[in-house]
Design a protein around this motif. Sequence first.
Motif, mmCIF file in Angstrom:
data_model
loop_
_atom_site.group_PDB
_atom_site.id
_atom_site.type_symbol
_atom_site.label_atom_id
_atom_site.label_comp_id
_atom_site.label_asym_id
_atom_site.label_seq_id
_atom_site.Cartn_x
_atom_site.Cartn_y
_atom_site.Cartn_z
ATOM 1 N N TRP A 77 0.820 -1.087 0.107
ATOM 2 C CA TRP A 77 -0.016 0.090 0.196
ATOM 3 C C TRP A 77 0.909 1.336 -0.063
ATOM 4 O O TRP A 77 1.723 1.443 0.680
ATOM 5 C CB TRP A 77 -0.915 0.057 1.163
ATOM 6 C CG TRP A 77 -1.764 -0.904 1.299
ATOM 7 C CD1 TRP A 77 -3.023 -1.287 0.736
ATOM 8 C CD2 TRP A 77 -1.568 -2.238 2.201
ATOM 9 N NE1 TRP A 77 -3.648 -2.418 0.992
ATOM 10 C CE2 TRP A 77 -2.867 -3.092 1.975
ATOM 11 C CE3 TRP A 77 -0.674 -2.607 3.030
ATOM 12 C CZ2 TRP A 77 -2.971 -4.424 2.667
ATOM 13 C CZ3 TRP A 77 -0.815 -3.954 3.839
ATOM 14 C CH2 TRP A 77 -1.855 -4.679 3.270
ATOM 15 N N GLN A 78 0.419 2.343 -0.961
ATOM 16 C CA GLN A 78 1.128 3.458 -0.823
ATOM 17 C C GLN A 78 0.259 4.504 -0.423
ATOM 18 O O GLN A 78 -0.904 4.921 -1.069
ATOM 19 C CB GLN A 78 1.760 3.743 -2.363
ATOM 20 C CG GLN A 78 2.522 5.087 -2.496
ATOM 21 C CD GLN A 78 3.227 5.235 -3.773
ATOM 22 O OE1 GLN A 78 4.229 4.608 -4.074
ATOM 23 N NE2 GLN A 78 2.347 5.606 -4.873
ATOM 24 N N PHE A 79 0.428 5.275 0.436
ATOM 25 C CA PHE A 79 -0.529 6.211 0.909
ATOM 26 C C PHE A 79 0.094 7.489 0.762
ATOM 27 O O PHE A 79 1.340 7.879 0.945
ATOM 28 C CB PHE A 79 -0.602 6.012 2.650
ATOM 29 C CG PHE A 79 -1.562 6.996 3.071
ATOM 30 C CD1 PHE A 79 -2.762 7.468 2.686
ATOM 31 C CD2 PHE A 79 -1.212 7.885 4.518
ATOM 32 C CE1 PHE A 79 -3.798 8.368 3.303
ATOM 33 C CE2 PHE A 79 -1.814 8.707 5.100
ATOM 34 C CZ PHE A 79 -3.146 9.016 4.429
ATOM 35 N N CYS A 80 -0.621 8.338 0.107
ATOM 36 C CA CYS A 80 -0.495 9.815 -0.310
ATOM 37 C C CYS A 80 -1.340 10.806 0.313
ATOM 38 O O CYS A 80 -2.435 10.817 0.103
ATOM 39 C CB CYS A 80 -0.103 9.870 -1.764
ATOM 40 S SG CYS A 80 0.310 11.407 -2.335
ATOM 41 N N ILE A 81 -0.890 11.674 1.097
ATOM 42 C CA ILE A 81 -1.484 12.891 1.646
ATOM 43 C C ILE A 81 -1.316 14.024 0.600
ATOM 44 O O ILE A 81 -0.150 14.456 0.452
ATOM 45 C CB ILE A 81 -1.152 13.116 3.078
ATOM 46 C CG1 ILE A 81 -1.138 12.087 4.008
ATOM 47 C CG2 ILE A 81 -1.822 14.520 3.597
ATOM 48 C CD1 ILE A 81 -0.471 12.284 5.204
ATOM 49 N N GLN A 82 -2.516 14.471 0.064
ATOM 50 C CA GLN A 82 -2.397 15.436 -1.164
ATOM 51 C C GLN A 82 -2.794 16.869 -0.816
ATOM 52 O O GLN A 82 -2.285 17.536 -0.102
ATOM 53 C CB GLN A 82 -3.034 14.914 -2.294
ATOM 54 C CG GLN A 82 -2.163 13.637 -2.817
ATOM 55 C CD GLN A 82 -2.983 13.070 -3.881
ATOM 56 O OE1 GLN A 82 -3.998 12.014 -3.419
ATOM 57 N NE2 GLN A 82 -2.636 13.138 -5.043
ATOM 58 N N ASP A 83 -4.026 17.103 -0.941
ATOM 59 C CA ASP A 83 -4.816 18.385 -0.917
ATOM 60 C C ASP A 83 -5.420 18.532 0.423
ATOM 61 O O ASP A 83 -6.385 18.603 0.717
ATOM 62 C CB ASP A 83 -5.920 18.596 -1.980
ATOM 63 C CG ASP A 83 -5.268 19.083 -3.266
ATOM 64 O OD1 ASP A 83 -4.114 19.552 -3.338
ATOM 65 O OD2 ASP A 83 -5.854 18.350 -4.177
ATOM 66 N N ALA A 84 -4.408 18.457 1.431
ATOM 67 C CA ALA A 84 -4.862 18.450 2.924
ATOM 68 C C ALA A 84 -3.743 19.194 3.688
ATOM 69 O O ALA A 84 -2.677 19.553 3.310
ATOM 70 C CB ALA A 84 -4.728 17.095 3.487
ATOM 71 N N SER A 108 -8.079 20.715 3.624
ATOM 72 C CA SER A 108 -7.422 22.205 3.273
ATOM 73 C C SER A 108 -8.671 23.106 2.968
ATOM 74 O O SER A 108 -9.566 22.722 2.398
ATOM 75 C CB SER A 108 -6.619 22.273 2.341
ATOM 76 O OG SER A 108 -6.018 23.717 2.075
ATOM 77 N N GLU A 109 -8.607 24.095 3.588
ATOM 78 C CA GLU A 109 -9.940 25.143 3.383
ATOM 79 C C GLU A 109 -9.948 25.479 1.999
ATOM 80 O O GLU A 109 -10.865 26.056 1.564
ATOM 81 C CB GLU A 109 -9.659 26.487 4.468
ATOM 82 C CG GLU A 109 -9.490 26.318 5.866
ATOM 83 C CD GLU A 109 -10.985 26.062 6.412
ATOM 84 O OE1 GLU A 109 -11.880 26.745 5.856
ATOM 85 O OE2 GLU A 109 -11.186 25.226 7.194
ATOM 86 N N ASN A 110 -8.723 25.800 1.119
ATOM 87 C CA ASN A 110 -8.724 26.116 -0.181
ATOM 88 C C ASN A 110 -9.012 24.940 -1.046
ATOM 89 O O ASN A 110 -9.038 25.359 -2.296
ATOM 90 C CB ASN A 110 -7.309 26.897 -0.481
ATOM 91 C CG ASN A 110 -7.204 28.126 0.593
ATOM 92 O OD1 ASN A 110 -8.023 28.666 0.885
ATOM 93 N ND2 ASN A 110 -5.718 28.151 1.224
ATOM 94 N N LYS A 142 -12.948 15.882 -0.650
ATOM 95 C CA LYS A 142 -13.634 16.581 0.173
ATOM 96 C C LYS A 142 -15.334 16.333 0.163
ATOM 97 O O LYS A 142 -16.015 16.308 1.388
ATOM 98 C CB LYS A 142 -13.373 18.063 0.110
ATOM 99 C CG LYS A 142 -13.919 18.885 1.166
ATOM 100 C CD LYS A 142 -13.226 20.451 0.598
ATOM 101 C CE LYS A 142 -13.634 21.378 1.956
ATOM 102 N NZ LYS A 142 -13.135 22.654 1.653
ATOM 103 N N ASP A 143 -15.725 15.832 -1.038
ATOM 104 C CA ASP A 143 -17.218 15.658 -1.071
ATOM 105 C C ASP A 143 -17.368 14.189 -0.716
ATOM 106 O O ASP A 143 -18.801 13.871 -0.898
ATOM 107 C CB ASP A 143 -17.520 16.141 -2.484
ATOM 108 C CG ASP A 143 -16.992 14.933 -3.663
ATOM 109 O OD1 ASP A 143 -16.147 14.020 -3.329
ATOM 110 O OD2 ASP A 143 -17.289 15.320 -4.837
#
Length: 170
Positions: A66-73, A133-135, A157-158
Amino acid sequence: MNALDVFFPLSGCIVWSPQIVHGSIINMQFGEPHLLIREPVVPSPQNSRKVKLNLSRRRVFVVGQWQFCIQDAEWEISTDNYSANNNEKNIENVNQCLGELAGQILLSVYHDAEGNYMAFNFDMRGVIRVFFSENASDDADFWTLSIWNGNIISYRKDGVHIFKRENFSE
C-alpha cells in the motif's frame, strides 16, 4: 465503504520510506515491497527532449503493498523528538520527523463523523493528523491509497471514493 474500512488492512503494518514528494505532498509505504514496472512509451513528436527521453525508458519503482499519499490536505506529524506540519519552512525538520516515523507500526486510524479530519496513530507514539484544506476544491483528493496491483482509492472533500486501475505490471 468508509475511510476506516479502507485503512483496516494497514493496521499492524510498518510504515516505510515516508517522504515529501512535491510541495507539502507526503508519500509513505506500508506492507511488503513490490516492483512496479512502466514499459517504455512512444512519445508524441511535440514532447520536449527531456520528456521523450523519460518516456522512452523502462521505469522501475519499489512500492509497498500500500502506498499512502496525503495530497490536498493540511497535516501535522509528531514523533517523540520532532513535530512538523504542511506549512513547515525547515525541510530538514520535516525530514527528521518523517525519518523518526519510519519503522513505526500503524495501530489505529480515527475519522471524524463529518469526514474533515483523520488521525493515524503508531506504536512508538508517532501521530499523523490530516485535515481538509480550506482552499481545496470539492473534487480535490484529500488522500489516495494505491494498492500495488494498480488499484487506487481516493477520498475527496465531497466524500466520494474513486477506484482506478493503472497500467503497471509486477
